[in-house]
Design a protein around this motif. Sequence first.
Motif, PDB file in Angstrom:
ATOM      1  N   ARG A 191     -15.037 -10.225 -28.968  1.00 26.04           N
ATOM      2  CA  ARG A 191     -14.232 -10.231 -27.506  1.00 26.04           C
ATOM      3  C   ARG A 191     -13.818  -8.586 -27.371  1.00 26.04           C
ATOM      4  O   ARG A 191     -14.128  -8.379 -26.210  1.00 26.04           O
ATOM      5  CB  ARG A 191     -12.985 -11.079 -27.673  1.00 26.04           C
ATOM      6  CG  ARG A 191     -12.485 -11.188 -26.315  1.00 26.04           C
ATOM      7  CD  ARG A 191     -11.584 -12.324 -26.251  1.00 26.04           C
ATOM      8  NE  ARG A 191     -10.281 -11.950 -27.258  1.00 26.04           N
ATOM      9  CZ  ARG A 191      -9.318 -12.742 -27.664  1.00 26.04           C
ATOM     10  NH1 ARG A 191      -9.317 -14.162 -27.147  1.00 26.04           N
ATOM     11  NH2 ARG A 191      -8.606 -12.241 -28.360  1.00 26.04           N
ATOM     12  N   GLU A 192     -13.109  -8.032 -28.246  1.00 23.18           N
ATOM     13  CA  GLU A 192     -12.812  -6.761 -27.898  1.00 23.18           C
ATOM     14  C   GLU A 192     -13.706  -5.819 -27.620  1.00 23.18           C
ATOM     15  O   GLU A 192     -13.933  -5.021 -26.567  1.00 23.18           O
ATOM     16  CB  GLU A 192     -11.753  -6.064 -28.952  1.00 23.18           C
ATOM     17  CG  GLU A 192     -10.490  -6.808 -29.183  1.00 23.18           C
ATOM     18  CD  GLU A 192      -9.813  -7.091 -27.758  1.00 23.18           C
ATOM     19  OE1 GLU A 192      -9.573  -5.774 -27.471  1.00 23.18           O
ATOM     20  OE2 GLU A 192      -9.427  -8.110 -27.510  1.00 23.18           O
ATOM     21  N   GLY A 214     -14.315 -16.902 -30.127  1.00 26.04           N
ATOM     22  CA  GLY A 214     -13.139 -17.628 -29.988  1.00 26.04           C
ATOM     23  C   GLY A 214     -12.655 -18.721 -30.877  1.00 26.04           C
ATOM     24  O   GLY A 214     -13.555 -18.663 -31.965  1.00 26.04           O
ATOM     25  N   LYS A 215     -11.584 -19.256 -30.829  1.00 27.02           N
ATOM     26  CA  LYS A 215     -11.276 -20.431 -31.935  1.00 27.02           C
ATOM     27  C   LYS A 215     -11.651 -21.517 -31.562  1.00 27.02           C
ATOM     28  O   LYS A 215     -11.226 -22.282 -30.526  1.00 27.02           O
ATOM     29  CB  LYS A 215      -9.585 -20.146 -31.951  1.00 27.02           C
ATOM     30  CG  LYS A 215      -8.889 -18.932 -32.676  1.00 27.02           C
ATOM     31  CD  LYS A 215      -7.834 -18.938 -32.742  1.00 27.02           C
ATOM     32  CE  LYS A 215      -7.266 -19.756 -34.235  1.00 27.02           C
ATOM     33  NZ  LYS A 215      -8.041 -19.089 -35.386  1.00 27.02           N
ATOM     34  N   ASP A 334      -6.295 -15.179 -34.086  1.00 22.52           N
ATOM     35  CA  ASP A 334      -7.551 -14.962 -33.745  1.00 22.52           C
ATOM     36  C   ASP A 334      -8.479 -15.497 -34.324  1.00 22.52           C
ATOM     37  O   ASP A 334      -8.292 -16.364 -35.362  1.00 22.52           O
ATOM     38  CB  ASP A 334      -7.540 -13.252 -33.854  1.00 22.52           C
ATOM     39  CG  ASP A 334      -6.810 -12.368 -33.155  1.00 22.52           C
ATOM     40  OD1 ASP A 334      -6.806 -12.691 -31.948  1.00 22.52           O
ATOM     41  OD2 ASP A 334      -5.886 -11.694 -33.715  1.00 22.52           O
ATOM     42  N   GLU A 335      -9.773 -15.583 -33.839  1.00 22.92           N
ATOM     43  CA  GLU A 335     -10.931 -16.065 -34.555  1.00 22.92           C
ATOM     44  C   GLU A 335     -11.023 -15.529 -35.942  1.00 22.92           C
ATOM     45  O   GLU A 335     -10.817 -14.533 -36.314  1.00 22.92           O
ATOM     46  CB  GLU A 335     -12.069 -15.626 -33.722  1.00 22.92           C
ATOM     47  CG  GLU A 335     -13.348 -16.431 -34.314  1.00 22.92           C
ATOM     48  CD  GLU A 335     -14.615 -16.032 -33.490  1.00 22.92           C
ATOM     49  OE1 GLU A 335     -15.681 -16.566 -33.846  1.00 22.92           O
ATOM     50  OE2 GLU A 335     -14.589 -15.061 -32.655  1.00 22.92           O
ATOM     51  N   SER A 409     -14.765 -16.245 -23.726  1.00 25.86           N
ATOM     52  CA  SER A 409     -15.760 -16.621 -25.040  1.00 25.86           C
ATOM     53  C   SER A 409     -17.044 -16.047 -24.386  1.00 25.86           C
ATOM     54  O   SER A 409     -17.936 -16.265 -25.052  1.00 25.86           O
ATOM     55  CB  SER A 409     -15.785 -18.231 -25.316  1.00 25.86           C
ATOM     56  OG  SER A 409     -16.110 -18.820 -24.256  1.00 25.86           O
ATOM     57  N   GLY A 410     -17.308 -15.849 -23.142  1.00 24.02           N
ATOM     58  CA  GLY A 410     -18.421 -15.162 -22.956  1.00 24.02           C
ATOM     59  C   GLY A 410     -18.946 -15.315 -21.573  1.00 24.02           C
ATOM     60  O   GLY A 410     -18.199 -15.872 -20.640  1.00 24.02           O
TER      61      GLY A 410
END
Length: 457
Positions: A191-192, A214-215, A334-335, A409-410
């Motif tokens: 994500r970052e 993501g989680k 975090d994931e 998440s996208g």
Amino acid sequence: MEEMVQNLVNSQKAYFYSGATRSVAFRKKQLKLLKEAVKKKEHEIMDALKKDLNKGEFEAYLTEVGFFYSELKDIEKNMDYWAAPQKQKSPLSHTGSTSYIYKDPYGVTLIISPWNYPFQLALTPLIGAIAAGNTAIIKPSEFTPNTSMVIRDLIASTFAEEYVAVVEGEADITKALLAQKVDYIFFTGSRETGKKVMEQAAKNLTPLTLELGGKSPAIVTEDADLKLAAKRIVWGKFMNAGQTCVAPDYVLVDESIRRKFLKLIIQFTKKFFGPEVRGKRSYPRIVSENHVDRLAALLDKNKISYGGGYDRDSRKVEPTIMMDVQMEDAVMQDEIFGPILPIMSYQYEHEILDIVRQRPNPLALYLFTENKDTEDMVLNNLSFGGGCVNDTIMHITTPYLPFGGVGESGHGAYHGKDSFDTFTHRKSILKQTTKFDLPVRYNPSQSTIKTLRKLWE
């Protein structure tokens, strides 16, 4: 370096503008060449995946090479129809005209792939880019150097650089590529990093797809088939040592069945990934020592019900189950992206929505239930990229379903027809008759307004 990258992009633009990539016959020929090249180097690909991540033959074929073949087969079968101009309806107000959607390639595409499935996540987007008539530059991950080298050699021996090229290197190379005015960016990763990619794309208003993470929760209700749920969650979580963007990140289980479920989760973890099994077959390594350190910091020995071992030097982390985890625990921030499975419990079904919503929209969600009302409640009230009811992972393995995230998440989706559509601009064309010319638009009168009201209202 910047000059080299700029020259490559310019050469691909010139090749694209030549029109060479546009015919469907040409695209099909290139996909055939790509498949033949992968077949020829299949052993080298498997060997590279073994060296980089310790993937065994079965897992490497199932999740990397076989996945590539499946995607290619579906696109080859259907691309004639997908690429053809699509006739649309024309309204009565446009009498005499015909409407079409033309399938236009973007041009030079940039594919930035990650390290967790380093072959599949580099080559599968390439199938869509080629099928849609684009050129492509692939930037594989520097964290899996052996696989990156095989991809480089495979592409270099199959395609001219002005058509498809591989550029290896670290973050500075990626930065240089993103600074170029390419026509489409396809990024898979964290994500970052995705935020940085999107920021660079915005400078040139370049369209893009972001496949992030993501989680992703696995929700197990009181009426679920617990044995099957545990079996499928364990398989989905610990495949590739948990380094899968759609792996179940944590389990949310009904409080009344938590102990029974824990027993089954441990049972199947031992059966599929226990010490004896790992001794007989290859169990994937964590990608780097830093990632081992990151995962080790998430472990709480007071909550570990199974596993917990790790070795930094060999980059191995034991499949680990953590019970009675709370949202404020380190493992829930975090994931995870590793073989650690936290289990939380809930008392009432409405709590499921509240708990999942405390984190950004996940890439996947897995619900285990036999109750249609519970299924409707979860699917209709939670936002996530995609998922399964009574399974894990399998939704991404069918070419008939789009795969992608939502929110953090996208952005965008691919697989099957959606891969072709992702790398295609839908160009609207209206072809007007010259046999007559309706006078309505030239006559700004009350009678014209009356006519338009009849047509439009």
